[in-house]
Design a protein around this motif. Structure first.
Motif, PDB file in Angstrom:
ATOM      1  N   GLN B 113      20.795  39.940 -15.314  1.00 42.51           N
ATOM      2  CA  GLN B 113      19.667  40.001 -16.627  1.00 42.51           C
ATOM      3  C   GLN B 113      18.997  41.150 -16.659  1.00 42.51           C
ATOM      4  O   GLN B 113      18.976  41.762 -17.528  1.00 42.51           O
ATOM      5  CB  GLN B 113      18.979  38.768 -16.357  1.00 42.51           C
ATOM      6  N   LEU B 167      34.402  40.568 -23.296  1.00 44.58           N
ATOM      7  CA  LEU B 167      34.742  39.277 -23.378  1.00 44.58           C
ATOM      8  C   LEU B 167      34.296  38.690 -22.100  1.00 44.58           C
ATOM      9  O   LEU B 167      33.571  37.826 -21.986  1.00 44.58           O
ATOM     10  CB  LEU B 167      36.427  39.187 -23.222  1.00 44.58           C
ATOM     11  N   HIS B 169      31.600  39.986 -20.196  1.00 45.76           N
ATOM     12  CA  HIS B 169      30.074  40.124 -20.145  1.00 45.76           C
ATOM     13  C   HIS B 169      29.717  39.040 -21.155  1.00 45.76           C
ATOM     14  O   HIS B 169      28.764  38.465 -20.711  1.00 45.76           O
ATOM     15  CB  HIS B 169      29.989  41.525 -20.753  1.00 45.76           C
ATOM     16  N   GLY B 170      30.160  38.900 -22.130  1.00 45.61           N
ATOM     17  CA  GLY B 170      29.838  37.757 -23.082  1.00 45.61           C
ATOM     18  C   GLY B 170      29.938  36.318 -22.562  1.00 45.61           C
ATOM     19  O   GLY B 170      28.926  35.534 -22.628  1.00 45.61           O
ATOM     20  N   MET B 171      31.072  36.068 -22.010  1.00 42.72           N
ATOM     21  CA  MET B 171      31.292  34.708 -21.088  1.00 42.72           C
ATOM     22  C   MET B 171      29.880  34.574 -20.028  1.00 42.72           C
ATOM     23  O   MET B 171      29.516  33.668 -20.034  1.00 42.72           O
ATOM     24  CB  MET B 171      32.581  34.665 -20.573  1.00 42.72           C
ATOM     25  N   GLN B 173      27.108  36.058 -19.967  1.00 39.61           N
ATOM     26  CA  GLN B 173      25.610  35.776 -20.700  1.00 39.61           C
ATOM     27  C   GLN B 173      25.626  34.413 -21.091  1.00 39.61           C
ATOM     28  O   GLN B 173      24.635  33.712 -20.930  1.00 39.61           O
ATOM     29  CB  GLN B 173      25.645  36.849 -21.920  1.00 39.61           C
ATOM     30  N   MET B 174      26.843  33.842 -21.647  1.00 40.38           N
ATOM     31  CA  MET B 174      26.496  32.394 -22.120  1.00 40.38           C
ATOM     32  C   MET B 174      26.353  31.423 -21.098  1.00 40.38           C
ATOM     33  O   MET B 174      25.690  30.486 -21.106  1.00 40.38           O
ATOM     34  CB  MET B 174      27.969  32.211 -23.071  1.00 40.38           C
ATOM     35  N   ASP B 177      22.694  31.733 -19.924  1.00 42.38           N
ATOM     36  CA  ASP B 177      21.522  31.293 -20.888  1.00 42.38           C
ATOM     37  C   ASP B 177      21.492  29.934 -20.833  1.00 42.38           C
ATOM     38  O   ASP B 177      20.236  29.092 -20.877  1.00 42.38           O
ATOM     39  CB  ASP B 177      22.500  31.645 -22.239  1.00 42.38           C
ATOM     40  N   ARG B 178      22.570  29.043 -20.607  1.00 51.29           N
ATOM     41  CA  ARG B 178      22.381  27.763 -20.581  1.00 51.29           C
ATOM     42  C   ARG B 178      22.126  27.164 -19.020  1.00 51.29           C
ATOM     43  O   ARG B 178      22.948  26.419 -18.642  1.00 51.29           O
ATOM     44  CB  ARG B 178      23.502  26.837 -21.167  1.00 51.29           C
ATOM     45  N   ALA B 181      21.336  23.566 -19.063  1.00 52.58           N
ATOM     46  CA  ALA B 181      22.280  22.841 -20.070  1.00 52.58           C
ATOM     47  C   ALA B 181      23.004  21.467 -19.129  1.00 52.58           C
ATOM     48  O   ALA B 181      23.252  21.623 -17.982  1.00 52.58           O
ATOM     49  CB  ALA B 181      23.547  23.472 -20.629  1.00 52.58           C
ATOM     50  N   ILE B 190      33.636  27.661 -16.604  1.00 56.89           N
ATOM     51  CA  ILE B 190      33.806  28.960 -17.219  1.00 56.89           C
ATOM     52  C   ILE B 190      35.112  29.491 -16.794  1.00 56.89           C
ATOM     53  O   ILE B 190      35.724  30.482 -17.575  1.00 56.89           O
ATOM     54  CB  ILE B 190      32.723  29.999 -16.840  1.00 56.89           C
ATOM     55  N   ARG B 193      37.558  28.568 -18.902  1.00 54.69           N
ATOM     56  CA  ARG B 193      37.702  29.057 -20.207  1.00 54.69           C
ATOM     57  C   ARG B 193      38.316  30.664 -20.360  1.00 54.69           C
ATOM     58  O   ARG B 193      38.878  31.151 -21.235  1.00 54.69           O
ATOM     59  CB  ARG B 193      36.086  29.079 -20.828  1.00 54.69           C
TER      60      ARG B 193
END
Lengths: 208, 208
Positions: B113, B167, B169-171, B173-174, B177-178, B181, B190, B193
DNA sequence: ACCTGAACACCGTTCAAGT
DNA sequence: ACCTGAACACCGTTCAAGT
């Protein structure tokens, strides 16, 4: 006289709706990008003591969460509008929503960073995730439509939506990170990048 | 006696290498994840006054930049190792580097982060971007190798590398973030995914 | 050349007190 | 029920002073 003047101001000032006014002020500070988003700066902008927000939010994180929710609601709105405006072709819809997503992040960098930045856990954090999930559903709809109409291969719908989201999210982050980087044509450049990625992805997604 | 004792300690304590010791302390605080990363907390951990860091860094942002650089250097290392361990097939290499990337972010969330969080502009910020660009080159090499060997289509190399980076990087981050969750099987989920996204991307990338 | 301690302006948060 | 002002602990940063 003084009393009636006061009543007039109160309509937009603060008695019933201080909560909403504080959220708007926070969004405005992020939009302008000059000032630091601080509990005290928000209160000052509204013209209220810096402890007043505690009557409406669970501290600073509570206010931040509410602002993030607003952000996700707007993200959902702009991507959904792009989807509807793109016509019935799922390929076009996917590209249009991706572009709308990246444009949203590019135009509201501070809000975007807040939405995806580190959040402290808590009840309000769950509401943020729910708002994010609602925005995510727009992409799910696009993929579902493409698979349903036979335009896309029979991929896992939520998995493909997740990939699409991660791609545009990652691209947006990379644009925002290099704020001081050389190349003022950042805005058009990233859209070309998305187009290239889209065409590669599509070769794997399309049926024929 | 007291003098010789002091000299012994000084080897790892602080006179010549306070700068490096402070960076390590900052990394350690992020690794542990319990304490807040603060200029004062870093100084305290090292056993030095809270103003001492100003002799070695341009304030807090300067120290943070140096820590981020270390992060990018390690990100480059782990992805490059994964690439080399994956053999000669560009398809395998791309998946392996992506997995290594996501694992790095998952195991060092606070550092990750920090690396991608909002940075103030400045000279040290340019060095951070250079370190990030060096890590990016690993992916460029993978794509270049795939195109060169004829395994991949003749895509734009840097554009495809950019997409791949975005791709993963976005994964990542997601995933970060959670944090609160539901679903403790986050780690394996992940990776599944990424596998799904990889297979879609490959259909667009592979030649035959 | 490097480090310390006091000082300053700022922050989030708590709480007694007012209306 | 809502708001204020003082108070507290913490932060980044500056600076005169020490060695």
């Amino acid at each position: 006289m003084a009393t009636s003047d006061r009543n007039k101001d109160d309509k937009t000032y603060h008695h019933g709706n201080l909560r909403a006014v504080l959220i708007d002020a926070g969004l405005a500070i992020l939009e302008e990008g000059e000032q630091e988003l601080t509990l005290r700066s928000v209160a000052k902008r509204v013209g209220v003591s810096h402890t007043a927000p505690y009557n409406h939010f669970a501290g600073k994180d509570g206010l931040l969460a509410e602002i993030a929710i607003r952000g996700f609601e707007e993200l959902r709105r702009v991507t959904d509008e792009a989807r509807l405006a793109a016509g019935s072709d799922a390929d076009d819809q996917l590209l249009a929503t991706g572009l709308a997503y990246i444009r949203f992040g590019s135009r509201r960098p501070a809000l975007y960073q807040l939405m995806f930045g580190p959040r402290k856990a808590g009840v309000s954090s769950e509401k943020v995730e729910a708002a994010g999930a609602a925005a995510f559903e727009v992409l799910v709809e696009v993929i579902r439509g493409g698979v349903g109409s036979g335009r896309f291969r029979q991929v896992d719908i939520r998995g493909a939506a997740f990939s699409s989201w991660a791609l545009v999210h990652g691209m947006t982050q990379m644009v925002l990170d290099r704020t001081g980087a050389p190349g003022a044509d950042k805005g058009t450049d990233i859209e070309m990048r998305l187009l290239a990625a889209h065409s590669i992805t599509m070769k794997g997604l399309l049926k024929s």
